[in-house]
Enzyme design. Structure first.
Site, mmCIF file in Angstrom:
data_model
loop_
_atom_site.group_PDB
_atom_site.id
_atom_site.type_symbol
_atom_site.label_atom_id
_atom_site.label_comp_id
_atom_site.label_asym_id
_atom_site.label_seq_id
_atom_site.Cartn_x
_atom_site.Cartn_y
_atom_site.Cartn_z
ATOM 1 N N CYS A 97 0.912 -1.304 0.101
ATOM 2 C CA CYS A 97 0.098 0.056 0.067
ATOM 3 C C CYS A 97 0.881 1.187 0.034
ATOM 4 O O CYS A 97 1.945 1.284 0.609
ATOM 5 C CB CYS A 97 -0.623 0.053 1.319
ATOM 6 S SG CYS A 97 -1.951 -1.462 1.457
ATOM 7 N N ARG B 278 5.089 0.136 -6.441
ATOM 8 C CA ARG B 278 4.842 -0.561 -5.279
ATOM 9 C C ARG B 278 3.979 -1.855 -5.345
ATOM 10 O O ARG B 278 3.820 -2.712 -4.571
ATOM 11 C CB ARG B 278 4.503 0.085 -4.051
ATOM 12 C CG ARG B 278 5.680 1.407 -3.688
ATOM 13 C CD ARG B 278 4.879 2.096 -2.536
ATOM 14 N NE ARG B 278 4.531 1.665 -1.437
ATOM 15 C CZ ARG B 278 5.402 1.709 -0.306
ATOM 16 N NH1 ARG B 278 6.349 1.913 -0.258
ATOM 17 N NH2 ARG B 278 4.996 1.121 0.970
ATOM 18 N N TRP C 283 -2.954 -2.430 -1.507
ATOM 19 C CA TRP C 283 -2.701 -3.806 -1.881
ATOM 20 C C TRP C 283 -3.415 -4.748 -1.005
ATOM 21 O O TRP C 283 -3.047 -4.695 0.221
ATOM 22 C CB TRP C 283 -1.135 -4.050 -1.720
ATOM 23 C CG TRP C 283 -0.439 -5.030 -2.752
ATOM 24 C CD1 TRP C 283 -0.203 -4.941 -4.226
ATOM 25 C CD2 TRP C 283 -0.199 -6.197 -2.427
ATOM 26 N NE1 TRP C 283 -0.104 -6.194 -4.590
ATOM 27 C CE2 TRP C 283 -0.004 -7.178 -3.411
ATOM 28 C CE3 TRP C 283 -0.144 -6.936 -1.049
ATOM 29 C CZ2 TRP C 283 0.582 -8.226 -3.600
ATOM 30 C CZ3 TRP C 283 0.248 -8.491 -0.983
ATOM 31 C CH2 TRP C 283 0.543 -9.025 -2.112
ATOM 32 N N ASN D 173 -1.577 1.893 6.229
ATOM 33 C CA ASN D 173 -0.700 0.758 5.330
ATOM 34 C C ASN D 173 -0.387 -0.017 6.888
ATOM 35 O O ASN D 173 -0.093 0.485 7.862
ATOM 36 C CB ASN D 173 0.533 1.304 4.993
ATOM 37 C CG ASN D 173 0.472 2.067 3.640
ATOM 38 O OD1 ASN D 173 -0.611 2.417 3.126
ATOM 39 N ND2 ASN D 173 1.495 2.645 3.287
ATOM 40 N N GLY D 174 -0.206 -1.306 6.746
ATOM 41 C CA GLY D 174 -0.052 -2.373 7.724
ATOM 42 C C GLY D 174 -1.317 -3.118 8.094
ATOM 43 O O GLY D 174 -1.949 -3.392 7.172
ATOM 44 N N GLU E 226 16.497 -24.968 -4.753
ATOM 45 C CA GLU E 226 16.041 -23.438 -4.961
ATOM 46 C C GLU E 226 17.091 -22.355 -5.161
ATOM 47 O O GLU E 226 17.144 -21.814 -6.179
ATOM 48 C CB GLU E 226 15.285 -22.912 -3.482
ATOM 49 C CG GLU E 226 14.862 -21.491 -3.763
ATOM 50 C CD GLU E 226 14.080 -21.111 -4.815
ATOM 51 O OE1 GLU E 226 13.371 -21.940 -5.563
ATOM 52 O OE2 GLU E 226 13.724 -19.745 -5.023
ATOM 53 N N LYS F 84 17.517 -20.472 -8.789
ATOM 54 C CA LYS F 84 17.954 -18.874 -8.645
ATOM 55 C C LYS F 84 18.956 -18.537 -9.410
ATOM 56 O O LYS F 84 19.046 -17.538 -10.168
ATOM 57 C CB LYS F 84 17.973 -18.522 -7.293
ATOM 58 C CG LYS F 84 17.621 -17.336 -6.573
ATOM 59 C CD LYS F 84 16.088 -17.274 -6.367
ATOM 60 C CE LYS F 84 15.108 -17.893 -7.452
ATOM 61 N NZ LYS F 84 13.678 -18.062 -6.939
ATOM 62 N N GLU G 118 18.172 -19.064 -13.369
ATOM 63 C CA GLU G 118 17.324 -18.129 -14.112
ATOM 64 C C GLU G 118 17.918 -16.699 -14.295
ATOM 65 O O GLU G 118 17.299 -15.839 -14.901
ATOM 66 C CB GLU G 118 15.870 -18.160 -13.431
ATOM 67 C CG GLU G 118 15.686 -17.348 -12.063
ATOM 68 C CD GLU G 118 14.404 -17.344 -11.612
ATOM 69 O OE1 GLU G 118 13.398 -17.350 -12.319
ATOM 70 O OE2 GLU G 118 13.872 -17.375 -10.226
ATOM 71 N N HIS H 248 26.681 -41.990 -7.279
ATOM 72 C CA HIS H 248 25.787 -42.971 -8.312
ATOM 73 C C HIS H 248 25.673 -42.331 -9.536
ATOM 74 O O HIS H 248 25.152 -42.529 -10.089
ATOM 75 C CB HIS H 248 24.607 -43.315 -7.650
ATOM 76 C CG HIS H 248 24.360 -43.749 -6.309
ATOM 77 N ND1 HIS H 248 24.829 -45.159 -5.993
ATOM 78 C CD2 HIS H 248 24.168 -43.168 -4.975
ATOM 79 C CE1 HIS H 248 24.741 -45.253 -4.567
ATOM 80 N NE2 HIS H 248 24.293 -44.248 -3.964
ATOM 81 N N LYS I 111 6.946 -12.762 -14.976
ATOM 82 C CA LYS I 111 6.843 -12.932 -13.631
ATOM 83 C C LYS I 111 5.552 -13.877 -13.277
ATOM 84 O O LYS I 111 5.568 -14.689 -12.368
ATOM 85 C CB LYS I 111 6.404 -11.668 -12.920
ATOM 86 C CG LYS I 111 6.055 -11.414 -11.462
ATOM 87 C CD LYS I 111 7.583 -11.730 -10.887
ATOM 88 C CE LYS I 111 7.119 -11.907 -9.294
ATOM 89 N NZ LYS I 111 8.008 -12.639 -8.517
HETATM 90 O O1 M6R Z 1 3.468 -17.019 -8.972
HETATM 91 P P1 M6R Z 1 3.734 -18.488 -8.722
HETATM 92 O O2 M6R Z 1 4.482 -18.814 -7.384
HETATM 93 O O3 M6R Z 1 2.712 -19.513 -9.156
HETATM 94 O O4 M6R Z 1 4.906 -18.614 -9.845
HETATM 95 C C1 M6R Z 1 5.561 -19.952 -9.936
HETATM 96 C C2 M6R Z 1 6.839 -19.911 -10.675
HETATM 97 O O5 M6R Z 1 6.583 -19.401 -12.069
HETATM 98 C C3 M6R Z 1 7.893 -18.888 -10.057
HETATM 99 O O6 M6R Z 1 8.088 -19.590 -8.899
HETATM 100 C C4 M6R Z 1 9.091 -18.952 -10.996
HETATM 101 O O7 M6R Z 1 9.716 -20.248 -10.891
HETATM 102 C C5 M6R Z 1 10.183 -17.801 -10.361
HETATM 103 N N1 M6R Z 1 10.502 -17.292 -11.540
HETATM 104 C C6 M6R Z 1 11.200 -18.354 -9.529
HETATM 105 O O8 M6R Z 1 12.027 -17.122 -9.197
#
Ligand code: M6R
Length: 608
Positions: free
Chosen positions: A2, A27, A74, A100-101, A481, A485, A488, A504, A603
């Site tokens: 927000c 934001r 938001w 906000n909050g 993870e 990261k 990507e 293995h 995104k």
């Molecule tokens: O909005 P979501 O959490 O459903 O998105 C899932 C994936 O598309 C998302 O986590 C993607 O793997 C990211 N780019 C990872 O950083």
């Protein structure tokens, strides 16, 4: 997240509020509104959707005046809608509030106001209680009424308040939510964030927790908790708007990594009370939980990785078998889902097409469905039977960071909650996990305070063609993870392996200087992981170890060690993944990549 802007002066206020709100758009928000003191009333214009919708509404009626407040919302409590948008007023329309909050005890306060004081509420929001409380306590002194109100509320807030009763003042206050005062000549401003007022002034006061601020067009008085006037130094802003939008960070990803301590507090906010997890939004009964013979966790990408940690948690503490599925696979394998299944769908955006389709499929098969998402009113939250909101604030960078860690926290809370309701969690264990969860913000901050360390480490791996992440148990899950990261955003090929699997097959790939990130934070698997580290060290790999602070042993076997603060081991993945996020971030930076918008990625993935 927000945004707040407010003005008191001699200029026409509506265009000022609108332009301030536009500067807060970055934001993220889902509705917007303004309130202006006109001649004989407080006029509120607000609407769901983007500022364009608000502008259209203002074409029909644009309030005129010189005192006003504006807000971009938001959604947290209550979906995005016209009525849930801010500003809110009490019953009389004499007061208007933007906030906000999160007000944690709003249900209790609302009940008191409705049952005992006869107030009628219009919205589903927590904020509306503030407007009604101020109205209830008003007795000729707005500052006093705000003070009385803030004494009653628990949670976090930055607020802006105006009233027809005292049309020449604007009140602001804060606790755990940012608020600045902009100082002009014959005019003053409030804002949740500097960009909203940077076109008008560069001189600001930073408001501290517990302070109430009284603004007129000529003066600003900051009052402390004892109502004593505070002398505050003026802070002169010397950044430009673009830097300010990212809070001074070069990329949103780094900003979001650094926002994690705050995000953790918000996800936890009001959800731990007297040693118990309290989730009003779920309200599962013991019988309901007992009937679930199986749990499915379904998600994509980073959200899927978070589910990998939910699985052992639920299996250990609830004794229910869990399957974790990639959403795009789930539907096509005819999973054994029925009315004795709890199916959990995790998604930051709440719009991921595969996750949504899987959710519909699970519902069709009779499962009880639960969404864990960050976006209030998102498609997934609307379809699921129950929703747990992350309240992590908007995530803008494509690479998910604070959503991942808050998804983990959500699953810890969910697991302890269900185990407590079912009566199967030893009290001591529940207490340990909950205490550790509450320690997370401070301990995460310790890691983030040293974030520059990772720039050096990033330089040592930036030329690598391929990287290996290894770990066991939870350490393996966060290694997965970490690898996602890194690849990507830096475009370096990276893969995570269960450390025990190396010999293995994969060990064949390890040669001199092969970079290996070895995560060894879990006590139960530490010795075994150390043996695997020795296997790669013996092949002259370049090993970066992630371990708990105080671990001297690992230093003998790795080229560089990264330490995380000690914490209860179940919860430590939330901390241990932060160095991996930072390493990915700085590696992408030193390779000159566009961190926030990596190639080929979006995104929110709304196609199957
Ligand atoms: O909005 P979501 O959490 O459903 O998105 C899932 C994936 O598309 C998302 O986590 C993607 O793997 C990211 N780019 C990872 O950083």
């Amino acid at each position: 997240m927000c945004g707040i802007v407010g003005y008191i002066g001699s200029r026409e206020v509506t265009p000022l509020l609108l332009s301030g709100l536009k500067k807060l758009e970055y934001r993220g928000y889902d509705s917007a509104g303004i309130a202006v003191i006109e001649n004989k009333r407080v006029s509120i214009v607000k609407t769901a959707g983007k500022l364009l919708n608000l502008e259209r509404k203002l074409e029909e009626y644009s309030p005129t005046g010189h005192v006003g407040i504006g807000h971009t919302r938001w959604a947290t409590h209550g979906r995005p809608s016209n009525v849930n948008s801010h500003p809110h007023n009490g019953c009389s329309n004499d007061f208007a509030v933007v906030h906000n909050g999160i007000i944690e005890n709003y249900l209790e306060l609302k009940e008191w106001l409705v049952d005992k004081k006869g107030h009628d509420f219009a919205s589903e929001t927590d904020t509306e209680v503030i407007a009604h409380l101020v109205e209830e306590f008003y007795d000729g002194d707005l500052v006093q009424a705000v003070r009385e109100t803030l004494k009653m509320v628990q949670g976090s807030y930055a607020v802006g308040i105006i009233s027809l009763k005292e049309p020449d003042i604007l009140i602001a206050a804060r606790k755990d939510s940012p608020l600045v005062i902009g100082l002009g000549k014959g005019e003053n401003f409030i804002a949740s964030d500097i960009p909203a007022i940077l076109n008008h002034t560069r001189d600001v006061y930073m408001v501290e927790d517990g302070e109430v601020v009284l603004l007129t067009k000529e003066k600003v008085v900051i009052l402390d908790q004892d109502n004593k006037e505070v002398n505050r130094d003026v802070y002169h802003v010397d950044w430009d708007i673009e830097a300010a939008e990212k809070g001074g960070y070069e990329y949103f990803m780094l900003k979001e990594i650094c926002e994690q301590p705050e995000a953790f507090k918000k996800t936890l906010s009001g959800r731990i009370q007297q040693g118990k997890v309290k989730l009003d939004e779920l309200n599962f009964t013991r019988e309901q939980i007992k009937q679930w013979e199986k749990v499915f966790i379904v998600a994509c990408g980073t959200a899927y990785h978070s589910g990998l940690i939910g699985k052992p948690l639920i299996e250990e503490y609830l004794g229910i078998p869990v399957e974790v599925d990639i959403a795009s696979e789930f539907r096509y394998r005819n999973p054994l889902v029925n009315n004795k299944t709890l199916a959990v769908f995790i998604s930051q955006s709440g719009e991921t097409a595969d996750t949504l389709a899987a959710l519909r499929e699970a519902k069709r098969k009779g499962a009880t469905t639960l969404a864990i998402t960050n976006v209030v009113g998102s498609s997934i939250s609307r379809v699921a039977d129950y929703t747990f909101y992350l309240w992590a604030g908007p995530e803008i960078a494509v690479a998910s960071t604070k959503a991942y860690t808050t998804m983990l926290i959500a699953q810890y809370l969910l697991c302890v909650y269900m185990a407590q309701v079912k009566g199967v969690m030893p009290e001591e264990k529940g207490r340990e996990i909950l205490t550790a969860l509450q320690e997370l913000p401070e301990k995460a901050k310790k890691i983030l305070d040293q974030k520059e360390l990772y720039l050096d480490i990033a330089k040592s791996i930036k030329e690598a063609r391929s990287l290996f992440f290894i770990g066991r148990g939870y350490d393996y899950n966060i290694a997965q993870e970490g690898a996602l990261k890194l690849k990507e955003i830096s475009y370096i090929h990276a893969e995570a392996y269960a450390a025990g699997e190396l010999k293995h097959g994969t060990l064949a790939l390890i040669t001199e200087k092969s970079p290996v990130i070895a995560v060894a934070t879990q006590k139960s698997t530490y010795e075994k992981t150390l043996s695997n580290i020795k296997e790669v060290t013996a092949r002259d790999a370049f090993v970066i170890g992630v371990a708990e602070e105080g671990d001297q042993e690992i230093l003998k076997w790795v080229n560089k060690a990264i330490y995380i603060p000690k914490i209860e081991n179940t919860v430590s993945p939330v901390l241990a993944v932060i160095p991996l996020q930072l390493l990915a971030y700085y590696t992408a930076v030193v390779r000159g990549c566009n961190v926030d918008q990596p190639r080929n990625l979006a995104k929110s993935v709304t196609v199957e």
